[in-house]
Design a protein around this motif. Sequence first.
Motif, PDB file in Angstrom:
ATOM      1  N   GLY A 137      62.445  51.311  66.689  1.00  0.00           N
ATOM      2  CA  GLY A 137      62.075  51.954  67.944  1.00  0.00           C
ATOM      3  C   GLY A 137      61.118  53.116  67.786  1.00  0.00           C
ATOM      4  N   LYS A 138      61.476  54.258  68.391  1.00  0.00           N
ATOM      5  CA  LYS A 138      60.591  55.420  68.426  1.00  0.00           C
ATOM      6  C   LYS A 138      60.534  56.182  67.109  1.00  0.00           C
ATOM      7  N   ASP A 139      61.275  55.719  66.093  1.00  0.00           N
ATOM      8  CA  ASP A 139      61.190  56.357  64.776  1.00  0.00           C
ATOM      9  C   ASP A 139      59.866  56.040  64.079  1.00  0.00           C
ATOM     10  N   LEU A 140      59.159  55.051  64.589  1.00  0.00           N
ATOM     11  CA  LEU A 140      57.877  54.665  64.009  1.00  0.00           C
ATOM     12  C   LEU A 140      56.757  54.836  65.035  1.00  0.00           C
ATOM     13  N   ILE A 141      55.586  55.171  64.522  1.00  0.00           N
ATOM     14  CA  ILE A 141      54.383  55.276  65.352  1.00  0.00           C
ATOM     15  C   ILE A 141      53.402  54.208  64.890  1.00  0.00           C
TER      16      ILE A 141
ATOM     17  N   LYS B  98      53.885  43.293  60.921  1.00  0.00           N
ATOM     18  CA  LYS B  98      55.207  43.043  61.514  1.00  0.00           C
ATOM     19  C   LYS B  98      55.557  44.089  62.570  1.00  0.00           C
ATOM     20  N   LYS B  99      54.589  44.423  63.396  1.00  0.00           N
ATOM     21  CA  LYS B  99      54.791  45.482  64.392  1.00  0.00           C
ATOM     22  C   LYS B  99      55.999  45.209  65.288  1.00  0.00           C
ATOM     23  N   GLN B 100      56.069  44.027  65.865  1.00  0.00           N
ATOM     24  CA  GLN B 100      57.133  43.742  66.826  1.00  0.00           C
ATOM     25  C   GLN B 100      58.507  43.832  66.186  1.00  0.00           C
TER      26      GLN B 100
ATOM     27  N   GLU C 103      59.280  47.486  65.418  1.00  0.00           N
ATOM     28  CA  GLU C 103      59.496  48.215  66.670  1.00  0.00           C
ATOM     29  C   GLU C 103      60.894  47.918  67.230  1.00  0.00           C
ATOM     30  N   ASN C 104      61.291  46.660  67.158  1.00  0.00           N
ATOM     31  CA  ASN C 104      62.631  46.284  67.635  1.00  0.00           C
ATOM     32  C   ASN C 104      63.735  46.933  66.805  1.00  0.00           C
ATOM     33  N   LYS C 105      63.486  47.095  65.517  1.00  0.00           N
ATOM     34  CA  LYS C 105      64.521  47.599  64.613  1.00  0.00           C
ATOM     35  C   LYS C 105      64.588  49.120  64.593  1.00  0.00           C
TER      36      LYS C 105
END
Length: 286
Positions: A263-267, A254-256, A259-261
């Motif tokens: 943002g930059k808090d995840l790598i 569920k990358k997208q 990422e939308n939820k």
Amino acid sequence: MNVIEIEGLKKQLGNFTLDIPNLVIKEGYITGFIGQNGAGKTTTLRLIMGLLIPDKGEIKVFGQSSSQKGEAIRNQIGYVGEPTGYFSEATVEQTRKMIAPFYTSWDNDLFNKYINLFALDRSKKIKELSQGQGKQFALIMALAHRPKLILLDEPTANLDPVVRHQILDLLMEHMQHEEVSTFYSTHITSDLDKASDYIIMLQKGKVVMYEDKEQIDDKYYIVKGSKGLLEKGIQNELIGIDQNKFGFQALTTKKQMLENKFGKDLIFEKATLEDMMVYIERGNRS
């Protein structure tokens, strides 16, 4: 068209049960068969070849029952595994002379081409070949009768990277010039990152993944973040969470959405087949 069709398959061996309700292997592709040692990969290959009889269900190879037409089917299969079954005191050339007459489609020119490619000494006894040379020879013997199906059971296990690449390169070159399908069983997943078209993952006798390799490359990611994010409902989108004092990492499809939820808090990093095998195994244990 399908080269292998499995339906309602069950096989009990001691405390282990292989249970595959439905599985098809497509013709003309390299299908990777991955899983931990003991997952049931070798048992499945032996059932396909008709060397074991299912307790329930049916396996068809080229549209024929493997348990009823085993000998005829094996004549169209090239197999590489352990043990090879070759007489250890015979030389490379003597082994060719013993085996070739059993195959109406045996091609001496192809055999010679591959022997020269690997620079194998025809006068050497099978027992005198190094481990890598032994696997090279087994692959040559499997390909020289131009089989329609190649079954590989850990063909590069315990080999150095150079020999592993030589074997993979020969296999892919052969497939470019022949109408052949390959079912490649291994726990060395990096081989299949390079060579496979489809991936099947077996875990404790059950199929837990069957996907197109290109789709896998676009679908599975390793995601990393702080522990605080785990309290925000992210767990349901993660597979096989691994936590430490710095944060967590897991597998996700569920990358997208993530990422939308967040943002930059995840790598995010693309997952390898080894990553998938490790995290899916971990997720199914939890």
